[in-house]
Design an enzyme around this catalytic site. Structure first.
Site: not given
Ligand code: BES
Ligand code: ZN
Ligand code: ZN
Length: 462
Positions: A231, A236, A243, A255, A314, A316, A318
């Site tokens: 990833k 993020d 968030k 991230d 959020d 994101e 996946r």
């Protein structure tokens, strides 16, 4: 660098690994033998004396290698910043682990300090006085180099490390034999219809990248490649589902810890000349809100045609991993492993001392990974991967939704990803151990490079 040294140079710093007796070392004053005997009859695990500017460390040999690595950290903490070389007297895997712990503890991320040079450790050489397998030493150096690279990437803020920059950093591996890097730019990603990666990227001013690293030695043991997916969310914010909690964004430059892990892993594997055909896939973008950002309610068509209802922007990771995992099907792999800082649920479940593993690959494979985790002390805890968890990511208007129920968020995220992979699959959620807010011995502060040592151990034994 860890290296062999034929002799101990007078007045050099030295660490002496002691088992049951002290064997005299040329050029050391008699007082060292006396201190060593005292140390051996004490309960202390490590100790040191200082003769003028010279440090003499004593370390009790311990077959729990992690204890030796931590002793390496204790040495780094005590040793003067100005020390350029340290000798190590001792034999066996324990001594190598001590050297490894010291080498990993010598890492610093000083790029953004005005007075970086003042802060920098001068230690260049960790010189082993006893004889070791040369290959073991060079593998240790290569893997450490890859861990350093991986930590650097995680520590770099978005102001430097955008998705195109991450791709560029990975391209710097190309000098290694049998390793090839291909970067897809936005145009290519659009042509390929990687809808998940493009959706997350909509709110960004920087273009997304999809980087493919292939390591293919002359006669690999495996006919079908092992595919590693990481990833690469370089930042993020949560996107439009910004968030919510104070401070929860502060560390989100990390991230892309999964990307750093997988790129670092294949870099180490190539430098170590493993007999395996490996391909790493790194989808990368930042995730932020803007006029055109993707929003909850959107339905996105992914690379393999699966449609996904977005219920939280959020979630994101996946979205971008789905495209990369679907892309893996074209490579006909024998095993697919991903690493991702995927869920807060993983951190809630087991904290930062271990990563979570789950998957549909043979239990043997997962057991091997867990064993490697113990070998290098990057431990893995296995979670269930039962099919009924997949019910929670079914949507009423599309094939899937990117949000599960209230509980087991780490597992439902894994089941979402599994949908896209046709080959035996293992998912690593490294959200906990990828980035540390305070120092945990040789793992350091900030980016840890977690997963690189683990996966290299796994691949070496594969
Ligand atoms: N990058 C985060 C997960 C994360 C949280 C990593 C804390 C490291 C530390 C991920 O993209 C995320 O935001 N996950 C959400 C998913 C949820 C909206 C389904 C989470 O875990 O809260
Ligand atoms: Zn997120
Ligand atoms: Zn994320």
């Amino acid at each position: 660098m860890i290296k062999q040294s034929k002799s101990y140079s007078k007045n050099g710093h030295i660490a002496i690994v002691l088992d049951t007796e002290f064997k005299s070392i040329e050029n050391l004053p008699d007082i060292v033998a006396e201190q060593a005997e005292k140390f051996l009859s004490s309960d202390d695990k490590t100790d040191y004396i200082k003769l003028g500017e010279q440090f003499i460390f004593f370390v009790k040999k311990n077959d729990e290698l992690e204890k030796m690595r931590v002793a390496g950290y204790e040495i780094r903490k005590t040793l003067a910043k100005s020390a350029e070389e340290i000798f190590i007297s001792g034999e066996g895997a324990e001594t190598l682990a001590l050297a490894e712990g010291l080498a990993l503890s010598n890492y610093q991320f000083l790029k953004y300090f005005k007075d970086a040079e003042k802060k920098r450790y001068q230690l260049k050489d960790i010189s082993l006085l006893n004889t070791f397998d040369e290959k073991a030493i060079s593998r240790l150096n290569n893997t450490t180099k890859a861990v350093y690279w991986s930590r650097d990437m995680v520590n770099e803020p978005l102001s430097y490390l955008t998705a195109p920059q991450l791709a560029k950093e990975i391209q710097s591996f190309e000098h290694v034999d049998n390793l090839k890097v291909t970067v897809f730019d936005k145009k290519k990603i659009e042509e390929l219809k990687m809808g998940g990666l493009l959706a997350v990227n909509l709110g960004s001013v920087d273009e997304p990248t999809f980087t493919i690293v292939e390591y293919k030695p002359k006669n690999p043991k495996n006919k079908k490649p092992i595919v590693l997916v990481g990833k690469g969310v370089v930042y993020d914010t949560g996107g439009m589902s910004l968030k919510p909690t104070a401070g929860s964004m502060d560390l989100m430059k990390s991230d892309m810890g999964g990307a750093a892990c997988m790129a670092g892993t294949i870099y180490a594997a190539a430098m170590n000349e493993l007999d395996l055909h490996i391909i790493a896939l790194i989808p990368a973008t930042d995730n932020r809100p803007s006029g055109n950002a993707y929003v909850p309610g959107d339905v996105i068509k992914m690379y393999d045609g699966t449609t996904v209802e977005v219920l939280n922007t959020d979630a994101e990771g996946r979205m971008i991993l789905a495209d990369a995992l679907a892309y893996s099907n074209e490579l006909n792999p024998e095993l697919v492993i991903d690493a991702a800082t995927l869920t807060g649920a993983a951190v809630a479940a087991i904290g930062q001392k271990a990563a979570c593993v789950m998957g549909n690959a043979k239990q043997e494979v997962i057991d091997d990974l867990i064993k490697s985790g113990y070998n290098v002390h990057e431990r893995l805890a296995q979670f269930p991967f039962w099919d009924d968890y997949a019910e929670e990511v079914k949507s009423s208007i599309a094939d899937l939704k990117n949000l599960g129920g209230k509980y087991a968020g780490m597992i439902t995220a894994g089941k979402f990803l599994e949908h896209f992979v046709k080959s035996p699959y293992v998912h690593l959620d490294i959200a906990g151990p990828a980035f540390l807010g305070s120092t945990d011995n040789y793992k350091g502060t900030g980016g840890t490079g977690t997963g690189v040592r683990l996966l290299n151990n796994f691949l070496e034994n594969y």
